[in-house]
Design an enzyme around this catalytic site. Structure first.
Site, PDB file in Angstrom:
ATOM      1  CD1 TRP A 103     -35.250   6.406 -21.708  1.00  0.00           C
ATOM      2  CD2 TRP A 103     -34.658   8.552 -21.522  1.00  0.00           C
ATOM      3  NE1 TRP A 103     -34.001   6.553 -22.266  1.00  0.00           N
ATOM      4  CE2 TRP A 103     -33.616   7.848 -22.166  1.00  0.00           C
ATOM      5  CE3 TRP A 103     -34.502   9.928 -21.298  1.00  0.00           C
ATOM      6  CZ2 TRP A 103     -32.428   8.469 -22.587  1.00  0.00           C
ATOM      7  CZ3 TRP A 103     -33.327  10.551 -21.723  1.00  0.00           C
ATOM      8  CH2 TRP A 103     -32.317   9.826 -22.349  1.00  0.00           C
ATOM      9  CG  ASP A 173     -41.105   9.010 -24.084  1.00  0.00           C
ATOM     10  OD1 ASP A 173     -40.963   8.941 -25.316  1.00  0.00           O
ATOM     11  OD2 ASP A 173     -40.147   9.130 -23.288  1.00  0.00           O
ATOM     12  CE  LYS A 197     -34.522   6.806 -28.627  1.00  0.00           C
ATOM     13  NZ  LYS A 197     -33.097   6.694 -28.387  1.00  0.00           N
TER      14      LYS A 197
HETATM   15  C1  LIG Z   1     -37.899   6.468 -24.238  1.00  0.00           C
HETATM   16  C2  LIG Z   1     -37.095   7.727 -24.378  1.00  0.00           C
HETATM   17  N1  LIG Z   1     -37.640   8.899 -24.004  1.00  0.00           N
HETATM   18  C3  LIG Z   1     -36.967  10.056 -24.108  1.00  0.00           C
HETATM   19  C4  LIG Z   1     -35.681  10.094 -24.593  1.00  0.00           C
HETATM   20  C5  LIG Z   1     -34.951  11.403 -24.662  1.00  0.00           C
HETATM   21  O1  LIG Z   1     -34.946  11.823 -25.983  1.00  0.00           O
HETATM   22  P1  LIG Z   1     -34.177  13.116 -26.468  1.00  0.00           P
HETATM   23  O2  LIG Z   1     -32.727  12.810 -26.425  1.00  0.00           O
HETATM   24  O3  LIG Z   1     -34.712  13.312 -27.859  1.00  0.00           O
HETATM   25  O4  LIG Z   1     -34.530  14.238 -25.558  1.00  0.00           O
HETATM   26  C6  LIG Z   1     -35.069   8.909 -25.012  1.00  0.00           C
HETATM   27  C7  LIG Z   1     -33.697   8.921 -25.548  1.00  0.00           C
HETATM   28  O5  LIG Z   1     -33.098   7.924 -25.843  1.00  0.00           O
HETATM   29  C8  LIG Z   1     -35.792   7.703 -24.890  1.00  0.00           C
HETATM   30  O6  LIG Z   1     -35.239   6.531 -25.270  1.00  0.00           O
END
Ligand SMILES: Cc1ncc(COP(=O)(O)O)c(C=O)c1O
Length: 362
Positions: A103, A173, A197
Site C-alpha cells: 500500500w 494511511d 475494515k
Molecule cells: C493499508 C491500506 N491502504 C490502502 C488500501 C486500499 O484501499 P481501497 O481498496 O479502499 O482503495 C488498503 C486495502 O486493503 C489497505 O489495507
C-alpha cells in the site's frame, strides 16, 4: 445468530451484529420517512443529521481539536494516494514516504507522478516483515509532507509510535487500524482510511485534515480534487456515499456505546494476545514471519511447515465456520484479521481451532 460465520476477511470485513440489526430494523422505513437511507436525499434534514453526527462522533472518539476537519469521500483509500500529492506536492518539491509494503508502494507510485519522492525509510530489504523504527525515519527538512502507513494489512506489521516532525506535515494511511486503540490523533496533520475494515462498509473513505493543511493546498486544482471543496461543503459538494456513511455513523455509535477507544483497545489486545500466545508457545509448529516488535494487532500472519498443511488449515477452519483466513495472494500463508467488529469469542474460536489442528496434524 445460527447461520452467521466468524468472518476473518481482511476487508470488506465483519460488521458488528448489533449494527446490522439496526440497519435491518431501519431499512424499509428510516425513522418515519417511509424510505430507506438509500432512498432519501442527501440534502434532507435526516441525512444532514447523519452526516453531522458522524463528524461529531469521529471528533469525540479521536479527541480531535477544533482545528480538524472531517470529510467523507468516495473512491477508496487508493484515490487518496493520488489526491494527497495532487493537493500538497508540486513538480519541484519533495515528499517523503516510509515504504512498508504494497500500500505504501502504491502511494509512492502516485506521488512520483506529481513531484520528487524521498524514501525516508523502507523495510523492502527484508520483505516488509518489520516496520523501520521512528528513529530510522530520515525526513528532509524541506519535505512537503511525510507519508506513513500505520498498519500493513498484507504483511501484518504495524506502527504504534509516530515521529514528531516539527513543521513538516505527517500524513497517515490508517485504513486497516483506524479507531482500534487509544492514540493521539492530534499528532497528524492529515489521516485517512477506507471504511471497509474498522469503520463500516466499502464505498466511503474517511479523510481528516488539520486547518493548516487546507492553507497548503495547491492552486488551480480541479474542484472535485481540491480538499477544501469537500471541507467547505461538509462532504456535500456532490452526492456522497450516503448509505455507507450512515453505517459508519452506526459503527461510531457502537464504539462510543462500549466506552470509546479504551474499551476497544482492551478487547483488541485480548484478541491478538490469544493468537500470538499460541504461536509463541508452539514455535516449532506455527511460524510468525513478522518481527516481534512490528507485529500487527489487526492482521496476524502465520505460517505452517508446508503449503499443503496451510491449505488444509484454511479449508478445515472454513468447514467449522471460521472463514477468510487465507493470506493475501501475494504472500500466501494464513492471515487472521481481528478488526474491531470481530468478537473475543471469534478470536477464541480460532485459538481453539489452532490448538486442535496442531494436535491432530503434529
Ligand atoms: C493499508 C491500506 N491502504 C490502502 C488500501 C486500499 O484501499 P481501497 O481498496 O479502499 O482503495 C488498503 C486495502 O486493503 C489497505 O489495507
Amino acid at each position: 445468530m445460527a447461520n452467521r460465520v466468524y468472518n476473518f476477511n481482511p476487508g470488506p470485513s465483519t460488521l458488528p451484529l448489533d449494527v446490522l440489526k439496526i440497519i435491518q430494523a431501519e431499512l424499509l422505513d428510516y425513522r418515519g420517512t417511509g424510505m430507506s437511507v438509500m432512498e432519501i436525499s442527501h440534502r434532507s434534514p435526516e441525512y444532514d443529521e447523519i452526516n453531522n453526527q458522524a463528524i461529531a462522533l469521529i471528533k469525540k472518539l479521536m479527541g480531535l481539536g477544533e482545528n480538524y476537519n472531517v470529510i467523507f469521500l468516495g473512491g477508496g483509500a487508493s484515490t487518496q494516494f493520488a489526491h494527497i500529492p495532487f493537493n500538497f506536492l508540486q513538480k519541484e518539491q519533495i515528499a517523503a514516504y516510509v515504504d512498508t509494503g504494497i500500500w505504501s508502494s502504491k502511494a509512492i507510485m502516485e506521488a512520483q507522478n506529481f513531484g520528487n519522492v524521498h524514501l525516508a525509510a523502507s523495510s523492502k530489504n527484508e520483505e516488509y516483515l518489520y516496520v523501520p523504527s521512528v528513529d530510522e525515519i530520515d525526513c528532509p527538512s524541506n519535505a512537503s509532507y511525510l507519508h506513513m502507513t500505520s498498519n500493513n494489512t498484507i504483511k501484518g506489521t504495524q506502527y504504534h509510535k509516530f515521529p514528531d516532525l516539527g513543521n513538516i506535515p505527517l500524513i497517515c494511511d490508517m485504513s486497516s487500524d483506524i479507531l482500534s486503540y487509544k492514540m493521539d490523533f492530534n499528532q497528524f496533520s492529515m489521516f485517512y482510511a477506507g471504511a471497509q475494515k474498522n469503520l463500516g462498509p466499502s464505498g466511503v473513505t474517511l479523510v481528516v485534515l488539520r486547518d493548516d493543511m487546507i492553507e497548503k493546498i495547491n492552486n488551480g486544482l480541479p474542484t472535485i480534487i481540491d480538499y477544501s471543496t469537500h471541507v467547505e461543503k461538509k462532504s456535500l459538494y456532490n452526492t456522497p456515499p450516503s448509505f455507507a456513511i450512515y453505517v459508519v455513523k452506526l459503527i461510531l455509535e457502537w464504539i462510543d456505546g462500549q466506552g470509546g477507544l479504551k474499551a476497544v483497545e482492551d478487547n483488541n489486545r485480548k484478541k491478538k494476545d490469544l493468537i500470538y500466545n499460541i504461536i509463541d508457545e508452539n514455535p516449532d509448529y506455527f511460524r510468525a514471519p513478522v518481527r516481534k516488535d512490528s507485529r500487527s494487532w489487526m492482521n496476524i500472519i502465520l505460517r505452517l511447515c508446508s503449503d499443503e498443511l496451510e491449505h488444509k488449515f484454511i479449508s478445515e477452519a472454513k468447514s467449522k465456520g471460521l472463514i477468510g483466513l487465507k493470506g493475501h495472494r501475494s504472500v500466501g500463508g494464513i492471515r487472521v484479521s481481528l478488526y474491531n467488529a470481530m468478537t473475543l469469542k471469534g478470536a477464541e474460536k480460532v485459538a481453539e481451532f489452532m490448538e486442535k489442528f496442531r494436535r491432530n496434524n503434529g
